[in-house]
Scaffold this active site. Sequence first.
Site, PDB file in Angstrom:
ATOM      1  CD  GLU A 270     -33.523  -0.926  13.224  1.00  0.00           C
ATOM      2  OE1 GLU A 270     -33.191  -0.588  14.372  1.00  0.00           O
ATOM      3  OE2 GLU A 270     -32.948  -0.502  12.215  1.00  0.00           O
ATOM      4  CG  HIS A 299     -54.944  16.175  29.258  1.00  0.00           C
ATOM      5  ND1 HIS A 299     -56.074  16.808  29.715  1.00  0.00           N
ATOM      6  CD2 HIS A 299     -54.379  15.576  30.331  1.00  0.00           C
ATOM      7  CE1 HIS A 299     -56.173  16.621  31.020  1.00  0.00           C
ATOM      8  NE2 HIS A 299     -55.163  15.882  31.417  1.00  0.00           N
ATOM      9  CE  LYS A 412     -28.543   1.904   6.689  1.00  0.00           C
ATOM     10  NZ  LYS A 412     -27.710   0.956   7.380  1.00  0.00           N
TER      11      LYS A 412
HETATM   12  O1  PA5 Z   1     -30.284  -1.617  15.838  1.00  0.00           O
HETATM   13  C1  PA5 Z   1     -29.536  -1.396  14.918  1.00  0.00           C
HETATM   14  O2  PA5 Z   1     -28.662  -2.199  14.578  1.00  0.00           O
HETATM   15  C2  PA5 Z   1     -29.589  -0.091  14.146  1.00  0.00           C
HETATM   16  O3  PA5 Z   1     -30.715   0.647  14.397  1.00  0.00           O
HETATM   17  C3  PA5 Z   1     -28.361   0.749  14.481  1.00  0.00           C
HETATM   18  O4  PA5 Z   1     -28.340   1.044  15.850  1.00  0.00           O
HETATM   19  C4  PA5 Z   1     -28.302   2.035  13.678  1.00  0.00           C
HETATM   20  O5  PA5 Z   1     -28.501   1.790  12.317  1.00  0.00           O
HETATM   21  C5  PA5 Z   1     -26.945   2.715  13.850  1.00  0.00           C
HETATM   22  O6  PA5 Z   1     -25.925   1.861  13.426  1.00  0.00           O
HETATM   23  P1  PA5 Z   1     -24.430   2.050  13.850  1.00  0.00           P
HETATM   24  O7  PA5 Z   1     -24.330   1.942  15.318  1.00  0.00           O
HETATM   25  O8  PA5 Z   1     -23.705   0.965  13.145  1.00  0.00           O
HETATM   26  O9  PA5 Z   1     -23.980   3.400  13.375  1.00  0.00           O
END
Ligand code: PA5
Length: 426
Positions: A270, A299, A412
Amino acid sequence: MSLSITFDSDARIASEYSASESIQGHWKSFLQTIDDEAIGFFHVNQRKELLQSCMEVFEKFQSRTQFIQVGIGGSSLGPEMLISALGDNKRQFTFMNNIDPDQLALQLDVLDHSKSLFYIVSKSGGTAETSATMAIIANWLRDKGVEEKDLKNHFVFATDPVKSDLHNLGRELGITCLEIPSNVGGRFSVLTPVGFLPALFAGIDCADLLKGAQDIKKDLLNTNLTENILIKTACYLMSLKDKGYNQTVLMPYSSRLRDLSFWFVQLWAESLGKKHNEKGEVVNTGFTPVPAYGATDQHSQVQLFMEGPYDKTLLLVEVEKFANDFKLESNFSTPSFKKLAPHTLGQLMKAELDGTISALKDADRPHLLIKMPEVSAYYLGQLILTLEALTALTGLMLSINTFDQPGVEAGKRYAFQYLEKMGPAC
Ligand code: PA5
């Protein structure tokens, strides 16, 4: 003592990365990044009050034997890693980290509401999956006879204190709200209340986690740049990327560190998988993370790592001393048992890792080895900050924004459009 990192060959680090001018530039940017007030991950371990507030909540609710963390992405993967690596098994942990109705039904089924504490974690405070799960839990509690005014005895929230609907809801309902610092992104938030509260319930020494993170900084910030493990690792990965090695396998030889690989997948994917560079040009860059763990994956995926496409760099993690060991002696006379009999299980693990390293060398497959003296809070704290800092530095070398995630927004938006089109459920 600190973690060490060794490389199969320093010669793999190409001169365009190791040339001192280029290193100096990246290093300067890295130092600016970690001191930037908007990016808090590197120094968040120094905010002692964050742990203090979690300890107060733990004191209040410590009689609860079922701890349920509700969150997704960075609000779940870090805590999952901590609990599986270091948790003491005295309480029951559940991670509600998806919206699969069948899974949720099974999870709720084994809970006793009088013994449970639900920890709702969302930095933004508006993530659909987390809000949906919380609504279901509130209904479940109501069905058990819990009144709205008593929800504060069953929920604790963690969220951004500045801009979050969850924070407002917490205030309205009198629910304790722990702080996720505004300047620490979800995937970098494990060393904040996101990870601390579950860790306390699992008997993990959070002060040791933080001390580990603090102590490794002297290595990460080593001003002798040719010896600096962070710079060497980033240069190594970038040099290989230029030759087509754009996949990164994280493979700890430890079951307890298996979830470290999944935490790393989110951090690496990410943060570094980006369409645009800082100039706004289309680059479609990144490294594909591959989770693995030894010896089990010997394995399975190791066949691919040894003989598949030349596109993977392996980050192997060795645990130098396991807390437990077992003798392999037995009365069985068949050769497979006899060969093992003089040894221990720890020796077998070490031999299998060393064997894999030698085979990777023979097959000319790039790999580095992170040595972790033991699986403890102290060394996990070191490893967490090392991998977070590596992500930030590699992002600078790729010239991308490491700390945003625009690529997940479009999906989203569509999902909410589809939801609207569906109309209300009957
Ligand atoms: O790293 C990030 O910002 C995202 O992966 C969030 O952790 C994820 O989308 C969850 O978001 P939130 O903590 O706002 O619910």
